[in-house]
Design an enzyme around this catalytic site. Structure first.
Site, PDB file in Angstrom:
ATOM      1  N   HIS A 127      11.860  67.726  54.313  1.00  0.00           N
ATOM      2  CA  HIS A 127      11.866  66.873  55.336  1.00  0.00           C
ATOM      3  C   HIS A 127      10.453  66.300  55.607  1.00  0.00           C
ATOM      4  CE1 HIS A 127      15.909  66.727  56.490  1.00  0.00           C
ATOM      5  NE2 HIS A 127      15.787  68.041  56.152  1.00  0.00           N
TER       6      HIS A 127
ATOM      7  N   LYS B   9       9.600  57.964  69.322  1.00  0.00           N
ATOM      8  CA  LYS B   9       9.369  58.980  68.184  1.00  0.00           C
ATOM      9  C   LYS B   9       8.447  59.841  68.573  1.00  0.00           C
ATOM     10  CE  LYS B   9       8.332  55.573  65.342  1.00  0.00           C
ATOM     11  NZ  LYS B   9       9.430  55.962  64.379  1.00  0.00           N
ATOM     12  N   ARG B  10       8.384  61.094  68.179  1.00  0.00           N
ATOM     13  CA  ARG B  10       7.582  62.195  68.416  1.00  0.00           C
ATOM     14  C   ARG B  10       5.938  61.605  68.451  1.00  0.00           C
ATOM     15  NH1 ARG B  10       8.739  67.490  69.739  1.00  0.00           N
ATOM     16  NH2 ARG B  10       6.547  67.779  69.452  1.00  0.00           N
TER      17      ARG B  10
ATOM     18  N   LYS C 146       2.258  58.619  62.430  1.00  0.00           N
ATOM     19  CA  LYS C 146       3.086  57.491  62.895  1.00  0.00           C
ATOM     20  C   LYS C 146       2.415  56.413  63.504  1.00  0.00           C
ATOM     21  CE  LYS C 146       6.705  61.166  63.782  1.00  0.00           C
ATOM     22  NZ  LYS C 146       7.870  60.762  62.979  1.00  0.00           N
TER      23      LYS C 146
ATOM     24  N   THR D  73      14.660  58.157  60.977  1.00  0.00           N
ATOM     25  CA  THR D  73      16.057  57.837  61.299  1.00  0.00           C
ATOM     26  C   THR D  73      16.194  56.778  62.371  1.00  0.00           C
ATOM     27  OG1 THR D  73      16.023  59.968  62.303  1.00  0.00           O
ATOM     28  CG2 THR D  73      17.330  59.602  60.176  1.00  0.00           C
TER      29      THR D  73
ATOM     30  N   LYS E  85      19.064  53.447  63.497  1.00  0.00           N
ATOM     31  CA  LYS E  85      19.547  53.145  64.832  1.00  0.00           C
ATOM     32  C   LYS E  85      19.481  52.100  65.446  1.00  0.00           C
ATOM     33  CE  LYS E  85      19.318  58.354  65.167  1.00  0.00           C
ATOM     34  NZ  LYS E  85      18.277  59.255  65.683  1.00  0.00           N
TER      35      LYS E  85
HETATM   36  C1  26W Z   1       6.765  74.420  61.041  1.00  0.00           C
HETATM   37  C2  26W Z   1       6.486  73.144  61.780  1.00  0.00           C
HETATM   38  C3  26W Z   1       7.536  71.888  61.514  1.00  0.00           C
HETATM   39  C4  26W Z   1       8.261  71.697  62.404  1.00  0.00           C
HETATM   40  C5  26W Z   1       9.402  70.652  62.081  1.00  0.00           C
HETATM   41  C6  26W Z   1       7.305  71.549  60.127  1.00  0.00           C
HETATM   42  C7  26W Z   1       8.374  70.364  59.716  1.00  0.00           C
HETATM   43  C8  26W Z   1       8.884  70.124  60.623  1.00  0.00           C
HETATM   44  C9  26W Z   1      10.045  68.905  60.450  1.00  0.00           C
HETATM   45  C10 26W Z   1      10.686  69.035  59.004  1.00  0.00           C
HETATM   46  C11 26W Z   1       9.569  67.506  60.734  1.00  0.00           C
HETATM   47  C12 26W Z   1      10.641  66.597  60.690  1.00  0.00           C
HETATM   48  O1  26W Z   1      11.387  66.572  61.826  1.00  0.00           O
HETATM   49  N1  26W Z   1      10.751  65.763  59.586  1.00  0.00           N
HETATM   50  C13 26W Z   1      11.406  64.617  59.814  1.00  0.00           C
HETATM   51  O2  26W Z   1      12.652  64.622  59.325  1.00  0.00           O
HETATM   52  C14 26W Z   1      13.471  63.652  59.436  1.00  0.00           C
HETATM   53  C15 26W Z   1      14.833  63.927  59.059  1.00  0.00           C
HETATM   54  O3  26W Z   1      14.765  63.968  57.704  1.00  0.00           O
HETATM   55  C16 26W Z   1      12.758  62.235  58.617  1.00  0.00           C
HETATM   56  O4  26W Z   1      13.718  61.213  59.106  1.00  0.00           O
HETATM   57  C17 26W Z   1      11.396  62.031  59.319  1.00  0.00           C
HETATM   58  O5  26W Z   1      10.624  60.825  58.639  1.00  0.00           O
HETATM   59  C18 26W Z   1      10.523  63.259  59.132  1.00  0.00           C
HETATM   60  O6  26W Z   1       9.235  63.506  59.756  1.00  0.00           O
END
Ligand code: 26W
Length: 816
Positions: free
Chosen positions: A369, A556-557, A562, A664, A668
């Site tokens: 992701h 968004k975060r 971003k 995503t 929406k």
């Molecule tokens: C280990 C720290 C950490 C925490 C969360 C690393 C990575 C993440 C997630 C994978 C980050 C995340 O939420 N990625 C998002 O995933 C969505 C669902 O596929 C995508 O639509 C977003 O573009 C992507 O940033």
């Protein structure tokens, strides 16, 4: 389905719950008790259906979806909707209210007891940070609606994502004890408790000539499953989400104390108390924290044990495990499922390595992701070794065998060092996944392309067949029909409600583009949603917003990639332009921001502070505030998104191309008729192809162009020195806003490195915003594009994504 449950039944069941669970009746119940009672009625209906579920037929496989986050939001409205009971519950509640009146209960005692109030009583289940967690929640809905035999697994965090408080423009993080009320959906299954072992050491011994391993001196934690039942739309099928809660074994078993091992007992207590306490608030940023690794192993080990236990009950031995199960891991956070399943097959089932490895490799699939390098999980070897001694040895063995194979294939040492699972004192989870899993996918066409050309290029070269793309999708029933009921009614009038289960039918709306009446109705619905949001903003934050202005939203975060900051820069430029030319013909705009920053992310927090300083400047300037207003919505979360998205007209999706895996939120907003202003990043690329260039505002560098520019040498300061309006904006930020906050670090980072190339995209961003503003002056053109967006949005439904996973990866039959 529930056609057989009447309004009268619901009233009776509800009163029964009130009486039996709380010893109350209508005269003296509280709002929370009433809320819980309604939830329990729905929970019973789902539990009944789950118990009636027929055993899986012969050869069928089951899906186990592991995710360290499930960002569910609220469940009452979801379950009522899915079970087809929304109207009946509304009716039942209003009849009960009327009867309270008849009972002579004073009016003020009735407040807070409408169906809408019940919905508001529910806290968001905030068991996630952002995209990854919300995606998992949308997919659970689709898996169930499509009739897949699926179970979700995660952690029962006591505290979800922090509540964001803003004090003097700065973010403060507050605890979110969601379980106080949210536990109503959870069913503890004490009898299915398992033990997870940490630390200690491994003793080798031989038994009839075979080497075996014993885990000695471990610190043990009990994992108690709390099951949440998941309803699907128009189906009797029910799945569950299993959330693991930690408990110390010594709370129940005092033998350690009795045996003088009281220190061990204390350790176990301490470990159990912290392990499932709180969700890590990091999004796209990895920190090698011991507690985080404990969380990961805790939930993974408990999950594998529970799958294995059930499998053995049903099928006897584990040799056919991969025929019956597919384990999907949502990003690398549950990667330890790979060595953990190996451990059980080897140590507990006595299998040979090769047989066990074949089973594991055929069972596990992985979705990536993110391509952000700081998000890639690389665990320090010493903490893995100390915390998980047996798993560590298995990881070493996997790595050794892998490297041996790579050498035999003739790969060079440098290539091997890139592909290794353990290297330089670190365990690289993504490399383990790419090797061990039978499928690896990205979440948009662009992102999957970057995975095979860049992140996993070497692995792709070796095993091309396992790489694929499944573009993300969202639960369109929640994100359209539920949260925007008027739009749902309009669509249903035009094309029927078949789109609820066949999202592609939204395409039929395209034949209505010339229907002036429908376009006006669409605009009127947007207008009412804007008013609803305006009331909320006034009630919650005391800010007056004008529903006649364009609602322009970025939620968004908060992350530098971003580029919320790019949005701020153009707002400040617009401010300068308005002050120079106050008589321009432009529609006023309200700029909405909503974002949480990870507590330790300095730049992100400073950007939140900056948005507040800019809001203060603009909203208090009599000349500018006629045309613009900046609103930072506090504590952005799923339930706020549900209000905001139906009311938005412009959706800001402006990440630097190549960094947002999919997005995503973009989907929406589109479903609700907003027009996207975006870069060609993530799923925006596919969105623009589906909706057509005339209905979307694309700007900025492409991913390829951004790469090339970076390689050839990008200088943001060169842009600064030639671009007069941009210079004024940055100089204003440097000078500060008279509120004592120093934003020098922001400007310096833009001038020195500008990692996310804001300055490169600034001009084209401002230009496209102007184009968007001009289009808004023609309601007909705008509404046509709005309808075109809704009509193309069916391609981005989670039902489509999940059907593709079922087809291309899980090898499961869609049931409906
Ligand atoms: C280990 C720290 C950490 C925490 C969360 C690393 C990575 C993440 C997630 C994978 C980050 C995340 O939420 N990625 C998002 O995933 C969505 C669902 O596929 C995508 O639509 C977003 O573009 C992507 O940033």
């Amino acid at each position: 389905m529930n056609t057989n449950i009447s309004v009268g039944d619901i009233k009776k069941l509800f009163l029964g719950k009130l009486k039996h669970h709380f010893g109350r009746d209508l005269k003296d119940c509280t709002r929370t008790q009433a809320f819980r009672s309604i939830c329990l009625v729905l929970r019973d209906i789902m539990a009944q259906r789950l118990s009636e579920k027929t055993e899986l037929k012969g050869e069928e496989r089951e899906l186990h979806y592991l995710s360290i986050e499930f960002l569910l939001g609220r469940s009452l409205s979801k379950n009522a909707f899915n079970l087809g009971l929304t109207e009946k519950i509304k009716q039942a509640v209003s009849e009960l209210l009327a009867s309270r009146k008849e009972l002579g209960i004073p009016e003020d005692k009735l407040s807070g007891l409408s169906f809408e109030d019940f919905l508001e009583t529910e806290p968001d289940a905030g068991l996630g940070n952002g995209g990854l967690g919300r995606l998992a929640a949308c997919y659970l809905d689709s898996m169930t609606t499509l009739g897949l035999p699926a179970t979700g697994y995660s952690i029962c965090y006591e505290y979800g994502i922090f509540k964001q408080a803003i004090i003097d423009g700065a973010q403060f993080e507050m605890p979110d004890p969601w379980l106080e009320v949210g536990d109503v959906w959870l069913i503890p299954r004490i009898e299915e408790t398992v033990t997870v072992r940490f630390g200690g050491h491994i003793e080798e011994y031989t038994d009839a000539g075979v080497t075996k391993y014993r885990h000695a001196d471990s610190t043990d934690v009990l994992a108690i499953p709390k099951d949440m039942l998941i309803s699907g739309y128009r189906t009797n099928h029910v799945n569950k989400l299993r959330l693991w809660a930690a408990q110390s074994p010594t709370e129940i078993d005092m033998t350690l104390f009795a045996g003088g091992k009281h220190i061990k007992a204390m350790e176990q207590n301490a470990m159990a108390q912290v392990i499932t306490k709180v969700l890590y608030p990091d999004d796209n940023h990895f920190e090698g924290k011991l507690l985080r690794l404990r969380q990961q192993y805790f939930f993974v080990s408990a999950t594998v044990q529970s799958i294995v236990r059930e499998h053995k009950q049903k099928h006897g031995d584990l040799r056919n495990f991969h025929m019956r199960h597919v384990i999907h891991i949502n990003d690398t956070h549950p990667t330890l499922v790979i060595p953990e399943l190996m451990r059980i097959l080897l140590d507990e089932e006595g299998m040979e390595w090769d047989e066990a490895w074949t089973i594991v490799r055929r069972s596990v699939a992985y979705t990536n992701h993110t391509v952000m390098s700081e998000a890639l999980e690389c665990w320090p070897q010493n903490i893995v070794e100390m915390l998980l001694p047996r798993v560590w040895r298995i990881l070493c063995e996997i790595n050794d065998r892998y490297i041996t194979a790579l050498r035999e294939e003739g790969l060079g040492e440098y290539t091997i060092s890139q592909m290794a699972i353990i290297w330089n004192g670190e365990v690289r989870m993504a490399n383990l996944c790419a090797y061990a899993c039978f499928a690896v996918n990205g979440v948009s066409a662009l992102h999957s392309g970057i995975l095979i050309r860049d992140i996993f290029a070497l692995q792709y070269n070796r095993e091309k067949f396992k790489f694929l793309n499944v573009t993300n999708g969202v639960d369109h029933r929640r994100w359209l029909a539920q949260i925007n009921p008027e739009l749902h009614a309009l669509i249903s009038d035009a094309i029927g409600d078949g789109y609820l289960t066949r999202p592609n039918e939204l395409r039929k709306l395209a034949s209505h583009v010339k229907d002036a009446r429908l376009l006006e109705d669409l605009a009127a619905i947007k207008r009412r949603n804007k008013e609803r949001l305006a009331h909320y903003v006034y009630r919650e934050q005391g800010i007056v917003v004008d529903p006649d202005s364009i609602f322009d939203t970025q939620v968004k975060r908060l992350h530098e990639y971003k580029r919320q900051l790019l949005n701020v820069l153009r707002i400040l430029r617009l401010y300068d332009e308005i002050r120079e030319n106050p008589n321009a013909n432009m529609t006023p705009r309200t700029f909405f921001f909503g974002a949480k920053a990870a507590g330790g992310y300095y730049m992100a927090k400073l950007i939140i502070r900056l948005i507040h300083s800019v809001a203060e400047l603009i909203n208090n300037d009599p000349m500018a505030s006629r045309f613009m207003k900046v609103v930072f919505l506090q504590n952005y979360r799923v339930s706020v998104a549900e209000l905001l998205i139906p009311a938005s007209e412009i959706s800001e999706q402006i990440s630097i191309a190549g960094k947002e895996a999919s997005g995503t939120g973009n989907m929406k907003f589109m479903l609700n008729g907003a027009l996207t202003v975006g870069t060609l990043d993530g799923a925006n690329v596919e969105i623009s192809e589906f909706v057509g260039n005339e209905h979307i505002f694309i700007f900025g560098l492409t991913a390829q162009e951004a790469d090339r520019l970076r390689r050839e040498g990008y200088s943001s300061s060169a842009i600064y020195s030639v671009h007069e309006p941009l210079r004024r904006v940055l100089d204003r930020i440097s000078a500060g806003f008279g509120d004592e906050v120093d934003y020098g670090d922001i400007v310096r980072s833009l001038l020195i490195s500008d990692t996310y190339m804001l300055l490169a995209d600034f001009e084209s961003y401002c230009r496209i915003q102007k184009t968007a503003g001009e289009k808004y002056l023609s309601p007909r053109a705008w509404n046509t594009s709005s309808l075109a967006n809704i009509s193309a949005a069916g391609a981005f439904a989670a039902d489509r994504s999940v059907a593709q996973y079922a087809d291309h990866i899980w090898n499961l039959q869609v049931g409906r």
